[in-house]
Design a protein around this motif. Structure first.
Motif, short mmCIF file in Angstrom:
data_model
loop_
_atom_site.label_atom_id
_atom_site.label_comp_id
_atom_site.label_asym_id
_atom_site.label_seq_id
_atom_site.Cartn_x
_atom_site.Cartn_y
_atom_site.Cartn_z
N TYR A 45 -5.16 6.71 -13.73
CA TYR A 45 -4.64 5.73 -12.80
C TYR A 45 -3.71 4.77 -13.27
O TYR A 45 -3.47 3.77 -13.11
N THR A 46 -2.39 5.99 -13.67
CA THR A 46 -1.27 4.61 -14.44
C THR A 46 -0.38 4.94 -13.57
O THR A 46 -0.73 6.02 -12.60
N PHE A 47 0.65 3.98 -13.22
CA PHE A 47 1.82 4.29 -11.93
C PHE A 47 3.27 5.49 -12.70
O PHE A 47 3.08 4.98 -14.09
N ILE A 48 3.64 5.91 -12.33
CA ILE A 48 4.56 6.93 -12.65
C ILE A 48 5.92 5.29 -12.07
O ILE A 48 6.20 4.57 -12.17
N GLU A 49 7.07 6.21 -12.39
CA GLU A 49 8.68 5.55 -12.52
C GLU A 49 9.19 4.56 -11.38
O GLU A 49 9.38 3.50 -11.62
N HIS A 50 9.48 5.96 -10.04
CA HIS A 50 9.30 5.01 -9.03
C HIS A 50 8.94 5.93 -7.95
O HIS A 50 8.61 7.07 -8.20
N THR A 51 9.49 5.58 -6.93
CA THR A 51 9.20 6.57 -6.20
C THR A 51 10.18 7.93 -5.76
O THR A 51 9.49 8.80 -4.97
N THR A 52 10.55 8.03 -6.37
CA THR A 52 11.78 9.82 -6.33
C THR A 52 10.52 10.06 -7.96
O THR A 52 11.80 10.68 -8.47
N ARG A 53 9.72 9.91 -8.46
CA ARG A 53 9.12 10.29 -9.46
C ARG A 53 9.42 10.03 -11.44
O ARG A 53 10.99 9.49 -10.66
N GLY A 54 8.94 10.77 -11.54
CA GLY A 54 10.30 10.52 -13.59
C GLY A 54 8.96 10.49 -14.10
O GLY A 54 7.60 10.44 -13.72
N PRO A 55 8.48 10.03 -15.14
CA PRO A 55 7.99 10.04 -16.31
C PRO A 55 6.14 9.52 -16.05
O PRO A 55 6.85 8.12 -15.30
N PRO A 56 5.02 9.90 -16.48
CA PRO A 56 3.76 8.39 -15.55
C PRO A 56 3.47 7.63 -16.76
O PRO A 56 4.50 7.35 -17.83
N ASP A 57 2.79 6.76 -16.38
CA ASP A 57 2.21 5.38 -16.98
C ASP A 57 3.40 4.49 -18.09
O ASP A 57 4.36 4.62 -18.44
N LYS A 58 4.21 4.03 -16.31
CA LYS A 58 5.29 2.94 -16.92
C LYS A 58 4.79 1.50 -16.83
O LYS A 58 4.34 1.21 -15.91
N LEU A 109 1.28 -0.97 0.09
CA LEU A 109 0.03 -0.13 -0.21
C LEU A 109 0.90 1.18 -0.17
O LEU A 109 0.49 2.40 -0.16
N ASN A 110 1.96 1.34 1.06
CA ASN A 110 2.79 2.20 0.09
C ASN A 110 3.40 2.63 -0.72
O ASN A 110 3.83 4.14 -1.36
N LEU A 111 3.65 1.57 -1.35
CA LEU A 111 3.93 1.30 -2.68
C LEU A 111 3.16 2.27 -3.86
O LEU A 111 3.80 3.14 -4.24
N TYR A 112 2.11 1.77 -3.22
CA TYR A 112 1.08 2.30 -4.45
C TYR A 112 0.34 3.72 -4.31
O TYR A 112 0.39 3.88 -5.18
N ALA A 113 0.74 3.92 -2.93
CA ALA A 113 0.56 5.81 -2.43
C ALA A 113 1.32 6.52 -2.77
O ALA A 113 1.06 6.92 -3.97
N THR A 114 2.47 5.57 -3.65
CA THR A 114 3.45 6.80 -3.55
C THR A 114 3.55 6.76 -5.69
O THR A 114 4.50 7.97 -5.83
N ASP A 115 3.08 5.86 -5.49
CA ASP A 115 3.65 5.49 -6.87
C ASP A 115 1.98 5.57 -8.19
O ASP A 115 2.54 6.15 -9.56
N ILE A 116 1.17 5.66 -7.58
CA ILE A 116 -0.21 6.25 -8.31
C ILE A 116 -0.31 7.05 -9.10
O ILE A 116 0.20 8.04 -7.89
N ASN A 117 -1.10 7.30 -9.72
CA ASN A 117 -0.54 8.38 -10.79
C ASN A 117 -2.27 9.01 -11.71
O ASN A 117 -2.07 9.19 -12.55
N PRO A 118 -3.34 9.03 -10.06
CA PRO A 118 -4.39 9.18 -11.16
C PRO A 118 -4.43 10.68 -11.83
O PRO A 118 -5.91 10.63 -11.99
N GLY A 119 -3.88 11.73 -11.94
CA GLY A 119 -4.42 12.70 -12.41
C GLY A 119 -4.23 12.07 -14.06
O GLY A 119 -3.99 12.47 -14.67
N HIS A 120 -3.86 10.96 -14.14
CA HIS A 120 -3.57 10.25 -15.29
C HIS A 120 -4.02 9.39 -15.96
O HIS A 120 -3.61 7.46 -16.16
#
Length: 176
Positions: free
Chosen positions: A35-48, A22-33
């Protein structure tokens, strides 16, 4: 890139698996796009796709998990998912052993959780381990499978061990 949750699941540590997942979900989810996921917890491009696949792998492992010759069902299901009146259903999940289906129905307030399992048939697993985590961690007091008393139970691990083919009805009784 973060396998902590998978490591906890492999170690059969459901609480820490769920926390990590759930921690990974909270940091990786990109609901503005969408509900895709970003690259990793330090951010990055969307939809990885890797992170999306990693989330799905963790979710699948929570519900269906192969471990050598054995198959786990509901290995790390959150206790809240088995509150009174709730149902969990998995239909035709592909596994190394063939497809498996199960439905878990909670009557926790009356000290019961029941499950129906359609065992995989392509390659019989050594054991199917069905974990039924009571929402308030009440201890298992008795189990029947297909209406007969069943002793192949790990009460401390909240697990019923099943072998065989076809459809099995499991009824677990809990008490304080």
């Amino acid at each position: 890139y973060e396998y902590n949750a998978n490591t906890h699941l492999a170690a059969d540590d459901a609480p820490n698996f769920l926390r990590s997942m759930l921690n990974l979900y909270a940091t990786d989810i990109n609901p503005g796009h969408g509900y895709t996921f970003i690259e990793h917890t330090t951010r990055g491009p969307p939809d990885k796709p890797f992170e999306e696949a990693a989330f799905l792998r963790r979710l699948r492992g929570m519900l269906v998990y192969e471990e050598g010759p054995d198959l786990w069902l509901a290995r790390a299901v959150p206790r809240a998912w088995l509150e009174q009146g709730r149902t969990i259903a998995v239909m035709d999940a592909p596994t190394h052993f063939g497809t498996v289906s199960f439905e878990i129905r909670s009557d926790a307030e009356n000290g019961r959780i029941a499950a129906t399992v359609v065992m995989p048939s392509r390659v019989p697993p050594g054991t199917v381990r069905l974990r039924l985590r009571h929402p308030r961690a009440a201890p298992i007091r008795g189990v029947t499978v297909d209406g007969k008393d069943w002793k192949d139970v790990d009460a401390a691990g909240e697990t019923v061990r099943l072998r065989g083919a076809g459809t099995m009805s499991v009824d677990v009784r809990y008490g304080g």
